[in-house]
Design a protein around this motif. Structure first.
Motif, PDB file in Angstrom:
ATOM      1  N   LEU A  72     -32.279  82.865 -16.736  1.00 59.91           N
ATOM      2  CA  LEU A  72     -31.367  82.982 -17.867  1.00 59.91           C
ATOM      3  C   LEU A  72     -32.105  83.453 -19.112  1.00 59.91           C
ATOM      4  O   LEU A  72     -33.225  83.019 -19.388  1.00 59.91           O
ATOM      5  CB  LEU A  72     -30.713  81.621 -18.159  1.00 59.91           C
ATOM      6  N   SER A  73     -31.470  84.311 -19.868  1.00 60.08           N
ATOM      7  CA  SER A  73     -32.011  84.780 -21.134  1.00 60.08           C
ATOM      8  C   SER A  73     -31.350  83.994 -22.267  1.00 60.08           C
ATOM      9  O   SER A  73     -30.170  84.207 -22.584  1.00 60.08           O
ATOM     10  CB  SER A  73     -31.738  86.279 -21.301  1.00 60.08           C
ATOM     11  N   VAL A  74     -32.090  83.064 -22.840  1.00 57.56           N
ATOM     12  CA  VAL A  74     -31.535  82.160 -23.859  1.00 57.56           C
ATOM     13  C   VAL A  74     -31.386  82.889 -25.184  1.00 57.56           C
ATOM     14  O   VAL A  74     -32.348  83.437 -25.723  1.00 57.56           O
ATOM     15  CB  VAL A  74     -32.433  80.919 -24.022  1.00 57.56           C
ATOM     16  N   GLY A  75     -30.169  82.892 -25.712  1.00 57.57           N
ATOM     17  CA  GLY A  75     -29.906  83.538 -26.980  1.00 57.57           C
ATOM     18  C   GLY A  75     -29.846  82.586 -28.153  1.00 57.57           C
ATOM     19  O   GLY A  75     -29.898  83.007 -29.311  1.00 57.57           O
ATOM     20  N   LEU A  76     -29.733  81.289 -27.860  1.00 56.45           N
ATOM     21  CA  LEU A  76     -29.634  80.285 -28.921  1.00 56.45           C
ATOM     22  C   LEU A  76     -30.346  79.027 -28.483  1.00 56.45           C
ATOM     23  O   LEU A  76     -30.069  78.494 -27.404  1.00 56.45           O
ATOM     24  CB  LEU A  76     -28.156  79.971 -29.220  1.00 56.45           C
ATOM     25  N   VAL A  77     -31.263  78.547 -29.312  1.00 49.47           N
ATOM     26  CA  VAL A  77     -31.944  77.263 -29.098  1.00 49.47           C
ATOM     27  C   VAL A  77     -31.542  76.347 -30.243  1.00 49.47           C
ATOM     28  O   VAL A  77     -31.736  76.686 -31.413  1.00 49.47           O
ATOM     29  CB  VAL A  77     -33.480  77.441 -29.055  1.00 49.47           C
ATOM     30  N   THR A  78     -30.962  75.202 -29.913  1.00 47.91           N
ATOM     31  CA  THR A  78     -30.431  74.342 -30.958  1.00 47.91           C
ATOM     32  C   THR A  78     -30.645  72.862 -30.663  1.00 47.91           C
ATOM     33  O   THR A  78     -30.479  72.422 -29.523  1.00 47.91           O
ATOM     34  CB  THR A  78     -28.921  74.609 -31.184  1.00 47.91           C
ATOM     35  N   GLU A  79     -30.998  72.117 -31.696  1.00 45.56           N
ATOM     36  CA  GLU A  79     -31.146  70.671 -31.582  1.00 45.56           C
ATOM     37  C   GLU A  79     -29.816  69.990 -31.257  1.00 45.56           C
ATOM     38  O   GLU A  79     -29.802  68.855 -30.795  1.00 45.56           O
ATOM     39  CB  GLU A  79     -31.715  70.084 -32.873  1.00 45.56           C
ATOM     40  N   ASP A  80     -28.717  70.677 -31.491  1.00 45.55           N
ATOM     41  CA  ASP A  80     -27.418  70.093 -31.155  1.00 45.55           C
ATOM     42  C   ASP A  80     -27.285  69.842 -29.652  1.00 45.55           C
ATOM     43  O   ASP A  80     -26.462  69.035 -29.225  1.00 45.55           O
ATOM     44  CB  ASP A  80     -26.273  70.992 -31.630  1.00 45.55           C
ATOM     45  N   LEU A  81     -28.093  70.537 -28.831  1.00 41.89           N
ATOM     46  CA  LEU A  81     -28.071  70.333 -27.384  1.00 41.89           C
ATOM     47  C   LEU A  81     -29.149  69.366 -26.903  1.00 41.89           C
ATOM     48  O   LEU A  81     -29.296  69.155 -25.695  1.00 41.89           O
ATOM     49  CB  LEU A  81     -28.239  71.671 -26.658  1.00 41.89           C
ATOM     50  N   ALA A  82     -29.892  68.766 -27.818  1.00 40.78           N
ATOM     51  CA  ALA A  82     -30.936  67.824 -27.422  1.00 40.78           C
ATOM     52  C   ALA A  82     -30.329  66.565 -26.808  1.00 40.78           C
ATOM     53  O   ALA A  82     -29.141  66.273 -26.984  1.00 40.78           O
ATOM     54  CB  ALA A  82     -31.788  67.454 -28.636  1.00 40.78           C
ATOM     55  N   GLU A  83     -31.164  65.831 -26.097  1.00 42.93           N
ATOM     56  CA  GLU A  83     -30.704  64.601 -25.462  1.00 42.93           C
ATOM     57  C   GLU A  83     -30.388  63.533 -26.507  1.00 42.93           C
ATOM     58  O   GLU A  83     -30.879  63.571 -27.641  1.00 42.93           O
ATOM     59  CB  GLU A  83     -31.772  64.104 -24.477  1.00 42.93           C
ATOM     60  N   TRP A  84     -29.551  62.597 -26.134  1.00 41.20           N
ATOM     61  CA  TRP A  84     -29.256  61.401 -26.928  1.00 41.20           C
ATOM     62  C   TRP A  84     -30.587  60.809 -27.396  1.00 41.20           C
ATOM     63  O   TRP A  84     -31.512  60.614 -26.602  1.00 41.20           O
ATOM     64  CB  TRP A  84     -28.544  60.402 -26.023  1.00 41.20           C
ATOM     65  N   ASP A  85     -30.697  60.538 -28.681  1.00 42.93           N
ATOM     66  CA  ASP A  85     -31.923  59.932 -29.225  1.00 42.93           C
ATOM     67  C   ASP A  85     -31.888  58.433 -28.945  1.00 42.93           C
ATOM     68  O   ASP A  85     -31.071  57.706 -29.491  1.00 42.93           O
ATOM     69  CB  ASP A  85     -32.015  60.193 -30.729  1.00 42.93           C
ATOM     70  N   TYR A  86     -32.807  57.970 -28.095  1.00 41.94           N
ATOM     71  CA  TYR A  86     -32.814  56.568 -27.671  1.00 41.94           C
ATOM     72  C   TYR A  86     -33.597  55.656 -28.604  1.00 41.94           C
ATOM     73  O   TYR A  86     -33.669  54.446 -28.371  1.00 41.94           O
ATOM     74  CB  TYR A  86     -33.404  56.465 -26.258  1.00 41.94           C
ATOM     75  N   GLY A  87     -34.200  56.221 -29.645  1.00 41.44           N
ATOM     76  CA  GLY A  87     -34.893  55.392 -30.612  1.00 41.44           C
ATOM     77  C   GLY A  87     -35.997  54.559 -29.976  1.00 41.44           C
ATOM     78  O   GLY A  87     -36.878  55.075 -29.280  1.00 41.44           O
ATOM     79  N   GLU A  88     -35.953  53.241 -30.196  1.00 37.57           N
ATOM     80  CA  GLU A  88     -36.988  52.326 -29.698  1.00 37.57           C
ATOM     81  C   GLU A  88     -37.003  52.220 -28.174  1.00 37.57           C
ATOM     82  O   GLU A  88     -37.965  51.700 -27.605  1.00 37.57           O
ATOM     83  CB  GLU A  88     -36.788  50.938 -30.306  1.00 37.57           C
ATOM     84  N   TYR A  89     -35.957  52.725 -27.521  1.00 40.44           N
ATOM     85  CA  TYR A  89     -35.887  52.633 -26.064  1.00 40.44           C
ATOM     86  C   TYR A  89     -36.457  53.868 -25.360  1.00 40.44           C
ATOM     87  O   TYR A  89     -36.397  53.962 -24.130  1.00 40.44           O
ATOM     88  CB  TYR A  89     -34.450  52.400 -25.621  1.00 40.44           C
ATOM     89  N   GLU A  90     -37.012  54.789 -26.142  1.00 37.41           N
ATOM     90  CA  GLU A  90     -37.638  55.968 -25.549  1.00 37.41           C
ATOM     91  C   GLU A  90     -38.719  55.559 -24.553  1.00 37.41           C
ATOM     92  O   GLU A  90     -39.598  54.732 -24.855  1.00 37.41           O
ATOM     93  CB  GLU A  90     -38.247  56.842 -26.647  1.00 37.41           C
ATOM     94  N   GLY A  91     -38.659  56.119 -23.365  1.00 38.18           N
ATOM     95  CA  GLY A  91     -39.671  55.856 -22.346  1.00 38.18           C
ATOM     96  C   GLY A  91     -39.442  54.608 -21.523  1.00 38.18           C
ATOM     97  O   GLY A  91     -40.201  54.350 -20.580  1.00 38.18           O
ATOM     98  N   LEU A  92     -38.401  53.835 -21.843  1.00 37.14           N
ATOM     99  CA  LEU A  92     -38.110  52.609 -21.098  1.00 37.14           C
ATOM    100  C   LEU A  92     -37.024  52.854 -20.062  1.00 37.14           C
ATOM    101  O   LEU A  92     -36.154  53.704 -20.238  1.00 37.14           O
ATOM    102  CB  LEU A  92     -37.665  51.498 -22.054  1.00 37.14           C
ATOM    103  N   THR A  93     -37.047  52.080 -19.001  1.00 36.53           N
ATOM    104  CA  THR A  93     -35.978  52.109 -18.011  1.00 36.53           C
ATOM    105  C   THR A  93     -34.903  51.104 -18.419  1.00 36.53           C
ATOM    106  O   THR A  93     -35.147  50.205 -19.245  1.00 36.53           O
ATOM    107  CB  THR A  93     -36.493  51.739 -16.621  1.00 36.53           C
ATOM    108  N   THR A  94     -33.724  51.227 -17.836  1.00 39.43           N
ATOM    109  CA  THR A  94     -32.660  50.263 -18.129  1.00 39.43           C
ATOM    110  C   THR A  94     -33.064  48.840 -17.760  1.00 39.43           C
ATOM    111  O   THR A  94     -32.837  47.915 -18.548  1.00 39.43           O
ATOM    112  CB  THR A  94     -31.355  50.682 -17.429  1.00 39.43           C
ATOM    113  N   PRO A  95     -33.679  48.582 -16.595  1.00 40.63           N
ATOM    114  CA  PRO A  95     -34.117  47.210 -16.301  1.00 40.63           C
ATOM    115  C   PRO A  95     -35.088  46.661 -17.333  1.00 40.63           C
ATOM    116  O   PRO A  95     -35.031  45.464 -17.677  1.00 40.63           O
ATOM    117  CB  PRO A  95     -34.776  47.342 -14.919  1.00 40.63           C
ATOM    118  N   GLN A  96     -35.973  47.491 -17.872  1.00 38.76           N
ATOM    119  CA  GLN A  96     -36.897  47.029 -18.907  1.00 38.76           C
ATOM    120  C   GLN A  96     -36.149  46.648 -20.178  1.00 38.76           C
ATOM    121  O   GLN A  96     -36.454  45.627 -20.807  1.00 38.76           O
ATOM    122  CB  GLN A  96     -37.929  48.115 -19.206  1.00 38.76           C
ATOM    123  N   ILE A  97     -35.177  47.460 -20.574  1.00 35.24           N
ATOM    124  CA  ILE A  97     -34.396  47.151 -21.776  1.00 35.24           C
ATOM    125  C   ILE A  97     -33.612  45.865 -21.581  1.00 35.24           C
ATOM    126  O   ILE A  97     -33.501  45.028 -22.489  1.00 35.24           O
ATOM    127  CB  ILE A  97     -33.450  48.320 -22.117  1.00 35.24           C
TER     128      ILE A  97
END
Length: 210
Positions: A72-97
């Motif tokens: 694919l030839s990307v014509g637009l790169v935007t932070e609006d398509l970024a993943e949900w910001d998990y804040g303090e839970y970044e890098g954790l699994t659901t069982p850990q949380i």
């Protein structure tokens, strides 16, 4: 009729193990890279040879590399398509949380220091405004992430962001959104890469966010 195609990025080490991944910029695993190429062939089979009106991607390496490997030839790169910001839970699994917050899910509980469901839905709404403007000229392809894309599907259907829990999206899978006589519709959901249809290891990457 034109359609909106969603491509979730290929597998990473964290998506494979269920670790919540938003800002962390991870590369694809070898399996993730292979499936990204397979997803490109799947998109070609589904869409034919027409050039899309718009290809947009999250700025994260795992999404941009998936787009590249998918041809694919990307014509637009935007932070609006970024993943949900998990804040303090970044890098954790659901069982850990859940060791400190019993019953936690991203759909029902807050992410301290991250985004609310309403904020994610607002980004999805902005993306869809741009998508609908482009669809008059051809298909649109969005390359992004699990949880955000599930919210985007819900928003397409005029549902609240928490309804994203009902839509599973595996790594490198393709979904297609359209309409029936003006009513928003899911045409295809979570279609795996072609090699999975041929007896590969479908489902190993799961449907968690990344």
């Amino acid at each position: 009729m034109t359609a909106l195609y969603l491509l979730r990025h290929g597998e990473t080490e964290w998506s494979r193990s269920g670790r919540h991944t938003s800002r962390t910029d991870l590369s694809l695993t070898p399996t993730g890279a292979r499936r990204a190429g397979d997803a490109g062939r799947l998109l070609g089979t589904m869409r034919g040879g027409e050039q899309p009106a718009l290809v947009a991607s999250s700025p994260r390496t795992r999404a941009l590399r998936t787009a590249e490997l998918a041809g694919l030839s990307v014509g637009l790169v935007t932070e609006d398509l970024a993943e949900w910001d998990y804040g303090e839970y970044e890098g954790l699994t659901t069982p850990q949380i859940r060791e400190t917050v019993p019953g936690w899910t991203v759909w029902t509980h807050p992410c301290p220091g991250g985004e609310t469901a309403a904020q994610v839905a607002a980004r999805a709404t902005r993306v869809l405004e741009r998508v609908r403007a482009a669809l008059s000229d051809g298909d649109v392809i969005l390359v992004g992430h699990g949880h955000f894309s599930r919210v985007l599907v819900a928003t397409w259907l005029s549902l609240g962001p928490e309804s994203g829990v009902h839509f599973g999206l595996e790594a490198a899978a393709v979904s297609v959104l359209g309409d029936e006589r003006g009513t928003p519709q899911v045409k295809r959901l979570n279609v795996p890469p072609v090699l999975d249809w041929e007896g590969g290891d479908a489902g190993s990457a799961g449907t968690k966010g990344s």
